[in-house]
Design a protein around this motif. Structure first.
Motif, short mmCIF file in Angstrom:
data_model
loop_
_atom_site.label_atom_id
_atom_site.label_comp_id
_atom_site.label_asym_id
_atom_site.label_seq_id
_atom_site.Cartn_x
_atom_site.Cartn_y
_atom_site.Cartn_z
N TYR A 53 -4.02 -31.72 -8.00
CA TYR A 53 -4.52 -30.54 -8.69
C TYR A 53 -4.32 -29.27 -7.85
N ARG A 55 -1.95 -28.48 -6.07
CA ARG A 55 -0.56 -28.04 -6.16
C ARG A 55 -0.25 -27.41 -7.52
N ARG A 56 -1.14 -27.63 -8.49
CA ARG A 56 -0.86 -27.17 -9.85
C ARG A 56 -1.90 -26.17 -10.33
N ASP A 57 -3.13 -26.59 -10.28
CA ASP A 57 -4.24 -25.77 -10.77
C ASP A 57 -5.46 -26.03 -9.89
N PRO A 58 -5.62 -25.27 -8.79
CA PRO A 58 -6.70 -25.53 -7.84
C PRO A 58 -8.09 -25.54 -8.46
N GLU A 59 -8.27 -24.80 -9.53
CA GLU A 59 -9.58 -24.78 -10.17
C GLU A 59 -9.97 -26.16 -10.69
N LYS A 60 -8.98 -26.96 -11.09
CA LYS A 60 -9.27 -28.32 -11.55
C LYS A 60 -9.78 -29.18 -10.41
N GLN A 63 -13.38 -28.38 -10.14
CA GLN A 63 -14.10 -28.99 -11.26
C GLN A 63 -14.30 -30.48 -11.06
N LEU A 85 -9.34 -21.85 -2.63
CA LEU A 85 -9.55 -20.83 -3.64
C LEU A 85 -10.03 -19.51 -3.04
N ALA A 217 -1.11 -28.02 -0.48
CA ALA A 217 -0.52 -27.18 -1.52
C ALA A 217 0.66 -26.35 -1.00
#
Length: 414
Positions: A53, A55-60, A63, A85, A217
């Motif tokens: 996550y 590497r793609r969408d750190p917020e995930k 979560q 973040l 990342a």
């Protein structure tokens, strides 16, 4: 095989790691997502899913740990927020919350994050009370500035013998360090400790590359391409631990425990040797390292290595254990760089394939393991690198893997 139908956290983790090593991140993500849906209690696969996550969408990734389940997840969540973040205040709040829950009776054990939390809170608050508590647990994890600050506290109370001992320990870890030298001279301790300072064995030109904090990342390929473009005649050297961090195949302490065999073999590994008895003397870190050896090299090879160690003692030879278990396991170590001080870092799982991929635009690359105490070891290189020359050129450890953030060094003939 592990990826087909994983029946445990361990099997699922290895299945996903195998897919990632083959460049199949999408398949690994799918596997980890399915596992997470069925087994939300599995900790290893959860942390590896967080890596993908990031590497793609750190917020995930954030979560995934919201709300955190237990003290280790509070540490992980704080680290994700703070280091990835850049929501520093939120990250620090989770560290403080975790700190309130520390079991101080077992604070010296590796699966207790007390020392990690103290390290983080010391770094952001400069609180001398926290620094002293940190010193009680883990002075080996001190950076140079921590040592100087702690020595200042001791000297202010007139505890000069303890201050001198702390600086002596610092010089053992950071030989010839100018910050420690200035502190030693300022306190009038006389002749510096006689630890041999490594020197370069060649007249090579070394260029330290500032990279910032390299993480799971980070795009290491792009960094190597840029460095090669700027220094086309040089050999790009990368710390083995840093390559593993970027690959994401890390063994997070809060997600696994040593087996009975690892705990049995731990006392015989010699991790408490040397001038100082380090914080990781058994039963703290040794059993965890042996568990990593077992997982990376296999139980049979570890038992065979243990037998080789016994024979080596009879013949007064060292290093036979690691000759049997192989370089990937030999490289297993803990790191001081946050947030990777919360895990064991093995060597790259397929170092030859890794450097071949990084060298796709013609760079000459070497993966190295260098420190101030033991000097330099070349783990692997692309074709055409004079490894003996390179090893001698790096003997004095010119890289900076901590706050200087220069873990890549370009080495060129003078």
């Amino acid at each position: 095989m592990f990826a087909a139908a994983p029946r445990s956290d361990y099997a699922a983790w290895w299945g996903a790691v195998g897919l990632m090593e083959s460049g199949k991140d999408e398949e690994a993500l799918g596997l980890l997502t399915r596992v997470r849906a069925v087994h939300p209690e599995w900790k290893r696969t959860k942390r590896l899913l967080a890596t993908l996550y990031l590497r793609r969408d750190p917020e995930k990734a954030v979560q995934l740990y919201s709300p955190p389940m237990g003290i280790w997840e509070e540490v992980f969540l704080g680290d994700l927020l703070y280091f990835f973040l850049h929501r520093e205040n939120e990250g620090a709040q989770w560290w403080r919350k975790a700190y309130e829950r520390v079991d101080w009776k077992s604070a010296r054990e590796l699966d207790n994050p007390a020392r990690l939390l103290l390290k983080r809170l010391c770094r952001i608050t400069s609180d001398p009370v926290l620094l002293e508590r940190f010193a009680e647990l883990d002075t080996d994890n001190f950076r140079q500035q921590d040592i100087v600050n702690y020595v200042g506290i001791l000297a202010s109370r007139g505890e000069l013998d303890k201050a001198r001992e702390m600086l002596d320990r610092g010089f053992y870890l950071y030989r010839g360090d100018p910050m420690l030298t200035a502190c030693w001279e300022r306190l009038g301790f006389g002749q510096l400790p006689p630890y041999k300072v490594k020197t370069s064995g060649t007249a090579a030109v070394r260029h330290n590359v500032y990279t910032g904090l390299l993480t799971e990342a980070s795009d290491l390929s792009s960094i190597v391409d840029r460095v090669h473009q700027e220094h086309p005649t040089g050999v790009v050297t990368i710390a083995s631990s840093v390559m593993t961090m970027c690959e994401g195949t890390l063994m997070w302490v809060g997600t696994f425990k040593p087996s009975r065999l690892a705990r049995f073999l731990g006392p015989y590994t010699g991790h408490g040797g040397g001038k100082f008895i380090h914080w990781y003397t058994y039963p703290m870190e040794a059993a965890w390292k042996v568990q990593a050896y077992i997982e990376l090299a296999g139980t049979f090879r570890v038992l065979l290595g243990a037998g080789a160690t016994v024979l080596g003692k009879l013949f007064h030879r060292k290093g036979w254990f690691y000759a049997v278990v192989g370089p990937m396991a030999k490289a297993v170590d803990s790191d001081k760089v946050m947030p990777y001080d919360a895990c064991l870092v093995p060597g790259p799982l397929d170092v030859e394939a890794s450097i071949a991929a990084l060298a796709r635009k013609g760079a000459r690359i070497s993966v190295v393991d260098v420190n101030d105490v033991f000097g330099a070891e070349i783990v692997a290189s692309t074709e055409g690198v004079d490894e003996d020359w390179l090893r001698r050129s790096l003997e004095d450890n010119p890289a900076g893997n901590d706050d200087s953030m220069t873990p890549i060094v370009v080495v060129m003939p003078e």
